[in-house]
Design an enzyme around this catalytic site. Structure first.
Site, PDB file in Angstrom:
ATOM      1  N   CYS A 245      51.860   3.751  43.897  1.00 35.79           N
ATOM      2  CA  CYS A 245      52.832   4.237  44.887  1.00 35.79           C
ATOM      3  C   CYS A 245      52.157   4.649  46.193  1.00 35.79           C
ATOM      4  O   CYS A 245      52.835   4.879  47.192  1.00 35.79           O
ATOM      5  CB  CYS A 245      53.653   5.397  44.318  1.00 35.79           C
ATOM      6  SG  CYS A 245      52.711   6.910  44.078  1.00 35.79           S
TER       7      CYS A 245
ATOM      8  N   CYS B 270      55.342  12.238  40.855  1.00 36.06           N
ATOM      9  CA  CYS B 270      54.753  13.106  41.886  1.00 36.06           C
ATOM     10  C   CYS B 270      54.421  14.482  41.309  1.00 36.06           C
ATOM     11  O   CYS B 270      53.372  15.054  41.623  1.00 36.06           O
ATOM     12  CB  CYS B 270      55.697  13.250  43.077  1.00 36.06           C
ATOM     13  SG  CYS B 270      55.986  11.715  43.979  1.00 36.06           S
TER      14      CYS B 270
END
Length: 150
Positions: A33, A107
């Site tokens: 990502c 995250c």
């Protein structure tokens, strides 16, 4: 959709920036990502003689969720002993942000991994006893980072 807390931490992140003379720096990234998180820790002894996080800052290159989770992990860890800080889970971060979209949960995992790596490195550099659980977490992080590079 992001919660208002995610936007709040993204727009006004807590403890953002580098640190002069940190005790240790933990860094992790996710090449899939593009997120990269770096946590700077200033570790000293508290009145009971325990190692604790006196100050913590972060630099994150990533999306709104990456920045928000970095901000929250610094809030949760600051002032904690290392024994307390290592118990912070990604679920604690998600809860503090009033949830994250499923696609952004990684995250919160990265934020916890950056903290874990910083604590692991502190223990390693100072010849302190590393628990089997912390050793396992470190190896999982290292193996994950290695897989992403290939």
């Amino acid at each position: 959709m992001y919660s208002s807390k995610v936007f709040e931490h993204f727009k006004n992140p807590h403890n953002f920036g580098s640190m002069t003379n940190p005790t240790v720096v933990g860094q992790v990234g996710n090449l899939a990502c593009g997120d990269v998180m770096k946590l700077y820790l200033k570790i000293t002894k508290n009145k009971q003689g325990q190692d604790f996080i006196k100050d913590i800052k972060f630099e994150t290159l990533g999306c709104a969720a990456a920045i928000a989770t970095s901000s929250v992990v610094t809030d949760l860890a600051k002032g904690q002993t290392l024994t307390e800080a290592i118990k912070i889970k990604n679920e604690d971060i998600v809860k503090a942000l009033d949830n994250l979209p499923t696609i952004k949960i990684h995250c919160s995992l990265l934020a916890v991994d950056a903290l874990t790596e910083a604590i692991y490195l502190f223990y390693k550099q100072n010849n302190k006893n590393i628990s089997a659980e912390l050793e396992q977490k470190h190896h999982r992080i290292i193996n994950c980072q290695a897989r992403l590079k290939h």
